[in-house]
Structures are given as structure tokens and as C-alpha cells.
Design a protein around this motif. Structure first.
Motif, mmCIF file in Angstrom:
data_model
loop_
_atom_site.group_PDB
_atom_site.id
_atom_site.type_symbol
_atom_site.label_atom_id
_atom_site.label_comp_id
_atom_site.label_asym_id
_atom_site.label_seq_id
_atom_site.Cartn_x
_atom_site.Cartn_y
_atom_site.Cartn_z
ATOM 1 N N SER A 154 0.826 -1.208 0.000
ATOM 2 C CA SER A 154 0.000 0.000 0.000
ATOM 3 C C SER A 154 0.857 1.253 0.000
ATOM 4 O O SER A 154 0.602 2.204 -0.760
ATOM 5 C CB SER A 154 -0.930 0.000 1.214
ATOM 6 O OG SER A 154 -1.949 -0.967 1.069
ATOM 7 N N ILE A 155 1.871 1.296 0.843
ATOM 8 C CA ILE A 155 2.741 2.470 0.922
ATOM 9 C C ILE A 155 3.430 2.726 -0.419
ATOM 10 O O ILE A 155 3.538 3.879 -0.875
ATOM 11 C CB ILE A 155 3.776 2.296 2.050
ATOM 12 C CG1 ILE A 155 3.083 2.374 3.419
ATOM 13 C CG2 ILE A 155 4.878 3.349 1.959
ATOM 14 C CD1 ILE A 155 3.978 2.043 4.586
ATOM 15 N N LEU A 156 3.884 1.674 -1.085
ATOM 16 C CA LEU A 156 4.602 1.856 -2.346
ATOM 17 C C LEU A 156 3.661 2.260 -3.485
ATOM 18 O O LEU A 156 4.059 3.016 -4.380
ATOM 19 C CB LEU A 156 5.368 0.579 -2.701
ATOM 20 C CG LEU A 156 6.525 0.255 -1.740
ATOM 21 C CD1 LEU A 156 7.151 -1.085 -2.087
ATOM 22 C CD2 LEU A 156 7.580 1.356 -1.758
ATOM 23 N N ARG A 157 2.428 1.772 -3.461
ATOM 24 C CA ARG A 157 1.460 2.252 -4.464
ATOM 25 C C ARG A 157 1.138 3.726 -4.237
ATOM 26 O O ARG A 157 1.027 4.511 -5.188
ATOM 27 C CB ARG A 157 0.183 1.406 -4.416
ATOM 28 C CG ARG A 157 0.249 0.115 -5.222
ATOM 29 C CD ARG A 157 -1.090 -0.577 -5.293
ATOM 30 N NE ARG A 157 -1.541 -1.016 -3.980
ATOM 31 C CZ ARG A 157 -1.222 -2.176 -3.427
ATOM 32 N NH1 ARG A 157 -0.433 -3.020 -4.069
ATOM 33 N NH2 ARG A 157 -1.682 -2.509 -2.228
ATOM 34 N N ILE A 158 0.986 4.100 -2.971
ATOM 35 C CA ILE A 158 0.744 5.508 -2.641
ATOM 36 C C ILE A 158 1.930 6.353 -3.078
ATOM 37 O O ILE A 158 1.763 7.450 -3.644
ATOM 38 C CB ILE A 158 0.486 5.661 -1.135
ATOM 39 C CG1 ILE A 158 -0.853 5.010 -0.759
ATOM 40 C CG2 ILE A 158 0.504 7.133 -0.722
ATOM 41 C CD1 ILE A 158 -1.058 4.842 0.728
ATOM 42 N N ARG A 159 3.125 5.857 -2.846
ATOM 43 C CA ARG A 159 4.335 6.579 -3.252
ATOM 44 C C ARG A 159 4.341 6.809 -4.761
ATOM 45 O O ARG A 159 4.678 7.897 -5.246
ATOM 46 C CB ARG A 159 5.569 5.782 -2.815
ATOM 47 C CG ARG A 159 6.896 6.479 -3.081
ATOM 48 C CD ARG A 159 8.076 5.597 -2.696
ATOM 49 N NE ARG A 159 9.311 6.260 -3.067
ATOM 50 C CZ ARG A 159 10.122 6.912 -2.240
ATOM 51 N NH1 ARG A 159 9.821 6.982 -0.957
ATOM 52 N NH2 ARG A 159 11.216 7.494 -2.674
ATOM 53 N N SER A 160 3.961 5.786 -5.508
ATOM 54 C CA SER A 160 3.920 5.901 -6.968
ATOM 55 C C SER A 160 2.886 6.938 -7.412
ATOM 56 O O SER A 160 3.166 7.777 -8.282
ATOM 57 C CB SER A 160 3.595 4.535 -7.578
ATOM 58 O OG SER A 160 3.478 4.617 -8.978
ATOM 59 N N GLU A 161 1.698 6.895 -6.824
ATOM 60 C CA GLU A 161 0.651 7.847 -7.195
ATOM 61 C C GLU A 161 1.018 9.269 -6.773
ATOM 62 O O GLU A 161 0.711 10.230 -7.484
ATOM 63 C CB GLU A 161 -0.684 7.445 -6.566
ATOM 64 C CG GLU A 161 -1.327 6.219 -7.210
ATOM 65 C CD GLU A 161 -1.757 6.444 -8.642
ATOM 66 O OE1 GLU A 161 -1.828 7.602 -9.081
ATOM 67 O OE2 GLU A 161 -2.017 5.443 -9.339
#
Length: 431
Positions: A154-161
Motif C-alpha cells: 500500500s505504501i509503495l502504491r501511494i508513493r507511486s501515485e
């Protein structure tokens, strides 16, 4: 002869006629499969990793995730299927029919026709355990595996967005993206905590510098952006920066990412503050709209109450401290002040995170700068900086935002090491 020709034509026609074939399975991401509006038995193929396995008398249930979403896709298979290698963590390719699910917990499910194990995973030896909510401290030991957990995913998807949202904000606002160098001879911050570069092995020449001058990993792209602000009225950069601080604190990394911007023809701190606030709010609103489930997971399991605090930040003005107050704070932290060419500064402070934004108006008065550089013995090194003030100078200012601290701020993650894929800090450079 005519009969032979007709026969040859018939043979040629028959040999070229297409045979009926099954329509090939369309490859979908788990996210796209879950979002399908009309699941009516179309054949699809997904690839990913098994998150759970559950066997009943006549049915085998798998949950497969490929990192495209927090939610996994349920796969339903015949219990007679050889399931010896269908373990938690194994990678698989599944082909079947996407159908409407009878369960209320999901809209669709995949009725498997073929399951191929790509890479087996021994669940007993795998350090990430099924159904265990591992502490973030434990996961830091396994930087090569922690991305497979729900929370780090979740954190890495948020980082990407968030990365995409920041670029979108600057593009829509008319900024030009500048790739500032990672290798530099400048010390923009004047802190002296630099990683100096030297060639290794046979390239190393005693008493000589590879670049003829000492070179370092950058601590900031500010000075390079100031150069560009003489040709473009609005510029920004987004990239890695490095600090050789011997700190193990939850707020510091040796390598982290910075968003920096420089604006020409600006003579008011209020103008900078407006861009800072707009950047923060536009980026955060985009993240909330693109990753609602991921943000909710972080707020629920990592930082209960952070949702209310974030909503308060989005609805209200930020806490702004004056330049005088900032100088006093910095003086207490360090007695080593060098060249910081600003005439007015602004910081955005966030409880639990510290300084999130820092910026200011640059000193544009040539003679004032010349005197300061002379007193510091830096005239020769920064002659180019003086030249910028001699030829077509304009009032300008800028700011920087620590990307990892931004993620800490919106998600409520306590330790900065948990919002970057591969944290670098003193005595730790895993992978």
C-alpha cells in the motif's frame, strides 16, 4: 485437364481455410479484473502471487495478488487439482472464466480452468507468514521481501501515485522539469555533511581529482535551479539527495528524495507559500482519490486518528514560522553556518514529522552577495553565482519538500525508513 485444375483449386481452398480456435485468454491485471463491470464468463489470464489457500471437499479457493491493488482476486478451482505447490507466496498463472461471485465480499471471481505454478514458495521457510501482521521493525530486516506484504504494498502504491500527482501539479502549473545533477561540486546547504566521490580500483590516481575539483553527491538541486531560473520563469526537480549525517533517528535517511522548485519574478514570501500549499493539497487530494483503500489501510493499522488530522490540514491554513524563528532553531541545532543566500525564508512544520517544506527568497543584490562571499572566502568558488546577478538577474525564490517526510505526514508512518523501498542510513545499506 480442366478437371485436374478444378481439383487443385479445391485443395488449395481447403488447405487455406482457418480452423476454428478457442479465443485466447485476455491478460488482465488483478485490479482490472476486479473492476470488470460485466463478468459474464469471458476467458482471462492473470499472473501473480498466492496470498491465501483454502481447500474444501469439492472446491479449492485461492486469493491471487499482482501488486496492482490491495484487494486480491478470488480464484475458484476443482478440489481434484494437484495443489501440493499452491502455497502462500508461490507465483502462479491462472486461466479461466471471469464470473459474477455469489459472495457479497467480492463482485467477481475467476473460475479456474488451468493453474500453472511459475515459482514455488516453501511457506515454512518464508520469513513473511500467512495471516501474521508483522511489525514494520521486523519487516526492515527483509528489504527483498517486505514489498510483498499488504502494508508495504500500500505504501509503495501511494508513493507511486504521489510521484505522478506531483509531476502533474507542476506540469499543469506551467513548470519546466529540470534534471539537476547528482554529482556536484557545490554544497548548497553549507552543512558539510557530504558524501565525497572518488574513483575506485585502477582509475584512482593519487593526489588528483577525477573532475579536477572535489566532487560530492548532491544535497540539493537549488543552485542548479537558480541557474535555470534565468531562462525559465518556473522550474522544478524531483530526485535523490544525500546527507552523510550520522543519525539513526526516525526522521533521517542518508539517501532520500526531494521536490524542489524555483520561481522567477517573485518578490513575496506569500507567493511561495501559496504554491507550497497548493502543491501539498493538490497532491494529497489526488492520492486520496487514486488510492483510497491503501490510505485507509495505513490510517487503520498504522496511525489511527491520522485521517482526522489529515482532513484538518486540507481544510485549514498551515503553521508558518518566520525567518527569525527559523534561524534561531537552526542555530540551536548547528553552529556551522556558511553560505545561504536568502533574504527571507519560510518553513512548513508538521507535528511528528518536523520540517516538511523549507524555502525562501534569494539574495539578488550583487554587492551584498559579493561582500558575504568575500568574508567567507568563497568568492572564487561562487563567481558563477555572482555572474548570475550581473547579467539579467531577476527577483526569484524557491522551496524544497522532502518526499519521504510528505508520505509520513499524510499516512502517519512514524519511521521514515518505512516509506522508501530501500532505506539507506548509517551502518545499513542492504541490497
Amino acid at each position: 485437364m480442366l478437371g485436374v485444375r478444378c481439383l487443385l483449386r479445391s485443395v488449395r481452398f481447403c488447405s487455406s481455410a482457418p480452423f476454428p480456435k478457442h479465443k485466447p485468454s485476455a491478460k488482465l491485471s488483478v485490479r482490472d479484473a476486479l473492476g470488470a463491470q460485466n463478468a459474464s464468463g469471458e476467458r482471462i489470464k492473470i499472473q501473480g502471487w498466492i496470498r491465501s489457500v483454502r481447500s474444501q471437499k469439492e472446491v479449492l479457493f485461492l486469493h491471487v495478488n499482482d501488486g496492482s491493488s490491495l484487494e486480491s482476486l478470488q480464484v475458484v478451482a476443482d478440489s481434484g487439482l494437484d495443489s501440493r505447490e499452491l502455497n502462500f507466496g508461490s507465483s502462479v498463472e491462472v486461466q479461466g472464466q471471469l464470473i459474477k461471485s455469489p459472495s457479497k465480499r467480492q463482485n467477481v471471481e475467476l473460475k479456474a480452468e488451468k493453474i500453472k505454478v511459475i515459482g514455488n514458495c516453501d511457506a515454512k521457510d518464508f520469513p513473511i507468514k500467512y495471516k501474521e501482521r508483522h511489525p514494520l521493525e521486523y519487516l526492515r530486516q527483509y528489504p527483498h521481501f517486505r514489498c510483498r506484504t499488504n502494508v508495504l504494498g500500500s505504501i509503495l502504491r501511494i508513493r507511486s501515485e504521489a510521484t505522478a500527482a506531483i509531476h502533474s501539479f507542476f506540469k499543469d502549473s506551467g513548470f519546466v522539469h529540470i534534471h539537476t545533477p547528482i554529482i556536484t561540486s557545490n554544497d548548497s546547504e553549507g552543512a558539510g555533511e557530504l558524501f565525497q566521490l572518488e574513483p575506485s580500483g585502477k582509475l584512482k590516481v593519487p593526489e588528483e581529482n577525477f573532475f579536477n575539483v572535489p566532487a560530492f553527491l548532491t544535497v540539493s538541486g537549488q543552485l542548479h535551479l537558480e541557474v535555470m531560473s534565468g531562462a525559465f520563469t518556473q522550474v522544478f526537480t524531483f530526485g535523490p539527495t544525500f546527507r552523510a549525517e550520522n543519525s539513526q533517528s526516525r526522521r533521517h535517511l542518508a539517501e532520500f528524495y526531494m521536490i524542489e522548485a524555483e520561481i522567477s519574478f517573485v518578490d513575496s514570501l506569500q507567493d511561495l507559500m501559496q504554491v507550497i500549499e497548493e502543491l501539498f493539497k493538490a497532491t494529497t487530494m489526488m492520492v486520496l482519490s487514486k488510492c483510497p483503500e491503501d490510505v485507509e489501510l495505513c490510517h487503520k493499522f498504522i496511525a489511527p486518528g491520522q485521517k482526522d488530522r489529515l482532513e484538518h490540514m486540507l481544510k485549514n491554513n498551515f503553521l508558518i514560522i518566520s525567518y527569525t524563528e527559523a534561524v534561531e532553531i537552526l542555530k540551536q541545532a548547528s553552529q556551522n553556518f556558511t553560505f545561504t543566500p536568502e533574504v527571507a525564508a519560510v518553513d512548513l512544520l508538521v507535528p511528528g514529522v518536523g520540517e516538511l517544506f523549507g524555502g525562501g527568497l534569494r539574495e539578488e543584490r550583487y554587492h551584498f552577495l559579493e561582500e558575504r562571499l568575500a568574508r567567507s572566502g568563497l568568492t572564487e568558488v561562487y563567481q558563477w553565482y555572482l555572474d548570475l546577478r550581473r547579467f539579467g538577474s531577476v527577483p526569484h525564490g524557491g522551496f524544497g519538500m522532502g518526499f519521504e517526510r510528505y508520505l509520513q505526514c499524510i499516512l502517519g508512518v512514524d519511521n521514515i525508513k518505512d516509506v522508501i523501498p530501500f532505506p539507506r542510513f548509517p551502518h545499513s545499506c542492504l541490497l
